[in-house]
Scaffold this motif. Structure first.
Motif, PDB file in Angstrom:
ATOM      1  N   GLU A 294       0.824  -1.208   0.000  1.00 26.88           N
ATOM      2  CA  GLU A 294       0.000   0.000   0.000  1.00 26.88           C
ATOM      3  C   GLU A 294       0.855   1.253   0.000  1.00 26.88           C
ATOM      4  O   GLU A 294       0.653   2.174  -0.773  1.00 26.88           O
TER       5      GLU A 294
ATOM      6  N   TYR B 253      -6.914   3.745  -3.607  1.00 25.79           N
ATOM      7  CA  TYR B 253      -8.334   3.454  -3.762  1.00 25.79           C
ATOM      8  C   TYR B 253      -8.930   4.307  -4.879  1.00 25.79           C
ATOM      9  O   TYR B 253      -9.660   3.797  -5.743  1.00 25.79           O
TER      10      TYR B 253
ATOM     11  N   THR C 237      -4.663   9.340   2.315  1.00 28.43           N
ATOM     12  CA  THR C 237      -5.046   7.983   2.724  1.00 28.43           C
ATOM     13  C   THR C 237      -4.867   7.762   4.215  1.00 28.43           C
ATOM     14  O   THR C 237      -5.599   6.989   4.829  1.00 28.43           O
TER      15      THR C 237
ATOM     16  N   ARG D 173     -10.105   6.314   2.353  1.00 33.74           N
ATOM     17  CA  ARG D 173     -10.280   5.229   1.386  1.00 33.74           C
ATOM     18  C   ARG D 173     -11.322   4.264   1.942  1.00 33.74           C
ATOM     19  O   ARG D 173     -11.546   4.197   3.152  1.00 33.74           O
TER      20      ARG D 173
ATOM     21  N   TYR E 214     -11.737   0.750   2.314  1.00 39.37           N
ATOM     22  CA  TYR E 214     -11.130  -0.577   2.263  1.00 39.37           C
ATOM     23  C   TYR E 214     -11.948  -1.606   3.056  1.00 39.37           C
ATOM     24  O   TYR E 214     -12.648  -1.253   4.014  1.00 39.37           O
TER      25      TYR E 214
ATOM     26  N   TYR F 179      -9.855 -10.421   3.736  1.00 40.87           N
ATOM     27  CA  TYR F 179      -8.630 -10.685   2.984  1.00 40.87           C
ATOM     28  C   TYR F 179      -8.301 -12.174   2.965  1.00 40.87           C
ATOM     29  O   TYR F 179      -8.241 -12.819   4.022  1.00 40.87           O
TER      30      TYR F 179
ATOM     31  N   GLN G  47      -4.878  -4.517   4.537  1.00 40.74           N
ATOM     32  CA  GLN G  47      -4.666  -3.078   4.475  1.00 40.74           C
ATOM     33  C   GLN G  47      -5.432  -2.427   5.622  1.00 40.74           C
ATOM     34  O   GLN G  47      -6.641  -2.609   5.754  1.00 40.74           O
TER      35      GLN G  47
ATOM     36  N   SER H 166     -16.804  -1.630  -0.103  1.00 44.81           N
ATOM     37  CA  SER H 166     -15.404  -1.727   0.308  1.00 44.81           C
ATOM     38  C   SER H 166     -14.647  -2.633  -0.656  1.00 44.81           C
ATOM     39  O   SER H 166     -15.043  -3.772  -0.897  1.00 44.81           O
ATOM     40  N   GLU H 167     -13.560  -2.099  -1.219  1.00 44.18           N
ATOM     41  CA  GLU H 167     -12.773  -2.823  -2.211  1.00 44.18           C
ATOM     42  C   GLU H 167     -11.298  -2.494  -2.050  1.00 44.18           C
ATOM     43  O   GLU H 167     -10.935  -1.390  -1.644  1.00 44.18           O
ATOM     44  N   TYR H 168     -10.465  -3.464  -2.399  1.00 44.73           N
ATOM     45  CA  TYR H 168      -9.030  -3.219  -2.464  1.00 44.73           C
ATOM     46  C   TYR H 168      -8.465  -3.988  -3.649  1.00 44.73           C
ATOM     47  O   TYR H 168      -8.672  -5.202  -3.772  1.00 44.73           O
TER      48      TYR H 168
ATOM     49  N   TRP I 195      -5.419  -5.580  -5.189  1.00 44.08           N
ATOM     50  CA  TRP I 195      -4.076  -6.089  -4.889  1.00 44.08           C
ATOM     51  C   TRP I 195      -3.390  -6.332  -6.222  1.00 44.08           C
ATOM     52  O   TRP I 195      -3.697  -7.275  -6.946  1.00 44.08           O
TER      53      TRP I 195
END
Length: 671
Positions: free
Chosen positions: A15, A364, A422, A587, A589, A595, A602, A625-627, A629
């Protein structure tokens, strides 16, 4: 720009590495209805008293100069006016050059003189954040040889030859500048073997040539926009107080085939995602392996199937067109999706909208946005963005908004200066472009999405909307720290702790953890609200309005006789019952449990602000909520982690922020 950060490394935690490498640099006037509108301008000269007559006569000087120059060079006056409008909106900018070295109402270019006067190198400096930083000015360079510059950047010298007027007059005197533009148009008409006709329809080829474009598409788009101005007509008061009017000619049908006489080149358009109404070429950003596990300069993705695009981010380049193209071709640098040239609105696409460019300084936001760079400088208000740039950019944004299902509002069409930090540590280094001189009202007018009143002045919500041309708050630091910038129109209002001009400015504890107040610095966003942004009303008092802003009451001058905001209605969020305050985030997350094994969690880290009970903020997007990778060159190694948490985007300060849906309740603004 403000702040710095260490140079990014692909070996850093995912990150932090991505945030570092991605952290880069920054109502339409009523149209004349026809000949009667022009006549209406003259009527007050006949009916007013002597003092008013003298004042209005002086303000009509520029209009007379267009008439005289058109007659002297046998150019239709409305063609001359329309070309000038597209280049400068008839403004003179006090004799200061544009970002491409153009001077005066006709944007006569003398880039060599402009560069030498500014002390800028033509090569960029790069700050530690990988910015298109202001070019180094430690040693003033000699002006480049005029012959080394492309013809579009040295039209002023040709105008001097044609008119016999000195270059200094063409740069600083509006009347001389207009004559120079008329002479150039007449010369192009003759070069094309066309008569000096009184019919505006016969001048399409000369107008296309005036753009200086080297390809047919760009020249044709420029000419098309000039003739659109002719059809619609325009009327406005310039930056020098001049009233200028161009009556509409709605039935004009230009001889568009004349552009073929220019014998210009063609563009490489493979894969471009642009509307047919702009000139757009493909200049791809490289996707290459670098040393070790590093790669650059963007990520391959599959949006919107993989992730929905929620934002279009407006930037300025802090460098010239040529410099910007050198940087986008560097695989070790960062990236953005599009660049738009100031002089003629030409567009280059670098990264497909399906892929993730590294442009916003917030991973993000990167994964959920498209980034558009505009050739320009935030802290040089008179290095102006041309009307040609505003128009093609507006058409591009409208096209992308329709294609990607992005609402045309300021919660989704944001500046780089509206992107949140962030974490607490990243807030001071966030970029501030395109800054307070970007004309958001005009931009949205051109997208046919103007900011309008949707509720009474006593509603619980407002849209910030000062009159750009006449609203000139004092900024400092454009040239030297603490030194006042040249007076200039602005779309941002200043926010105070009390309804008084001498009250301290609002504090931004993210920018200044010591609690000191914000400043008038051109890069200081701590006490600034911009056109189109919407806020909940917190209080009102004798020509002042308070809004909820960064957890505080923030006052701005808003008298009924000269309002700086419009009544609005919409949805707001406030802490749910039982909560004294809630955190805000930079952001959206997922929660830790979302995860999978092998993907580092994160941290969902709150920003240093708090949203207290009793406060309200305008709701923008609903954000799952999204990340993303993405740390490998091969896209097969990328993962999208989605959680159960849902976030709401809010207009929290000058920048947007996110709150958890579980922490708030939604209510209407008129509740």
């Amino acid at each position: 720009m403000r702040g710095s950060a260490p140079a990014p490394s692909r070996n850093a935690p995912p990150e932090e590495a991505r945030e570092g490498r991605a952290a880069r640099r920054r109502p339409r006037p009523p149209r004349a209805a026809g000949p009667a509108a022009a006549a209406a301008l003259l009527l007050p000269l006949i009916t007013a008293g002597p003092a008013a007559t003298a004042e209005r006569a002086a303000s009509a000087t520029l209009q007379r100069e267009f008439t005289a120059a058109a007659a002297a060079y046998h150019v239709p006056e409305n063609v001359l006016l329309a070309v000038s409008y597209l280049e400068s909106r008839w403004d003179s900018h006090g004799g200061a050059p544009s970002v491409t070295g153009g001077y005066g109402p006709m944007h006569l270019t003398d880039a060599a003189t402009a560069l030498a006067a500014s002390g800028h190198h033509s090569e960029p400096g790069e700050d530690a954040r990988g910015d298109l930083a202001r070019p180094r000015a430690a040693a003033r360079p000699a002006a480049p040889a005029p012959a080394a510059l492309p013809p579009r950047l040295r039209t002023l010298a040709r105008a001097a030859d044609l008119t016999g007027l000195p270059a200094s007059s063409l740069r600083r005197d509006a009347a001389a500048n207009v004559r120079g533009g008329a002479a150039l148009l007449a010369a192009e008409q003759k070069r094309l073997g066309l008569p000096l006709s009184k019919d505006p329809a016969d001048w399409y080829g000369a107008v296309a040539a005036y753009s200086g474009a080297t390809d047919t598409a760009t020249a044709a788009v420029f000419a098309g926009d000039v003739y659109d101005v002719l059809r619609r007509g325009e009327r406005r008061r310039t930056d020098s107080g001049q009233q200028v009017a161009l009556p509409a000619t709605p039935r004009i049908a230009p001889r568009t085939a004349q552009v073929g006489r220019l014998k210009l080149g063609t563009l490489t358009t493979t894969g471009v995602e642009c509307p047919s109404t702009v000139a757009c070429e493909s200049i791809p950003a490289p996707y290459e392996k670098l040393e070790g596990k590093n790669y650059g300069n963007h990520d391959i993705a599959d949006r919107p199937s993989s992730q929905k695009v929620d934002f279009i981010v407006v930037h300025d380049t802090e460098g010239t067109w040529e410099t910007t193209l050198k940087l986008i071709r560097d695989p070790a640098y960062v990236s953005w999706n599009y660049t738009i040239r100031s002089g003629d609105g030409h567009i280059a696409q670098h990264v497909p909208t399906k892929d993730v460019a590294w442009h916003a300084g917030n991973w993000y936001v990167n994964s959920k946005s498209v980034g558009i760079e505009h050739e320009g400088f935030l802290a040089q208000p008179d290095a102006w963005y041309t009307e040609a740039m505003y128009r093609t950019s507006a058409r591009l944004v409208r096209h992308l908004a329709e294609k990607l299902d992005v609402p045309l509002d300021r919660q989704h069409i944001i500046g780089h200066d509206n992107v949140p930090g962030t974490t607490t540590a990243t807030i001071p280094g966030m970029h501030t472009d395109p800054g307070p001189y970007w004309d958001w009202a005009h931009y949205f007018d051109l997208m046919d999405a103007p900011f309008v009143t949707t509720a009474s002045p006593f509603s619980g919500m407002v849209t910030i909307a000062p009159g750009y041309a006449d609203h000139k708050p004092v900024y400092t630091g454009c040239a030297k720290p603490g030194e006042p910038c040249a007076p200039h129109g602005s779309g941002a209002v200043r926010l105070f702790t009390a309804p008084r001009d001498d009250a301290p400015l609002i504090q931004d504890i993210g920018l200044r953890p010591d609690g000191s107040p914000s400043t008038t610095g051109v890069n200081d966003t701590g006490a600034r609200a911009s056109t189109g942004q919407q806020f909940a009303v917190a209080d009102q008092h004798a020509g002042w309005t308070a809004i909820w802003y960064l957890g505080q009451k923030a006052w701005f001058r808003n008298p009924w006789w000269d309002p700086a905001a419009l009544g609005a209605h919409g949805r707001m969020i406030t802490p749910r019952e039982g909560l004294k305050e809630i955190p805000v985030y930079g952001r959206a997350y997922p929660e830790k449990e979302a995860y999978p094994e092998g993907v580092p969690v994160q941290a969902v880290t709150p920003l240093p602000y708090r949203l207290a009970a009793g406060q309200a903020y305008v709701l923008g997007a609903t954000s799952p909520s999204e990340y993303l990778w993405a740390t490998t060159y091969e896209p097969a190694g990328h993962r999208i982690i989605r959680g159960k948490d849902v976030y709401y985007e809010i207009q929290f300060g000058h920048r947007v922020a996110f709150v958890k849906a579980s922490d708030v309740r939604i209510r209407p603004s008129n509740w």
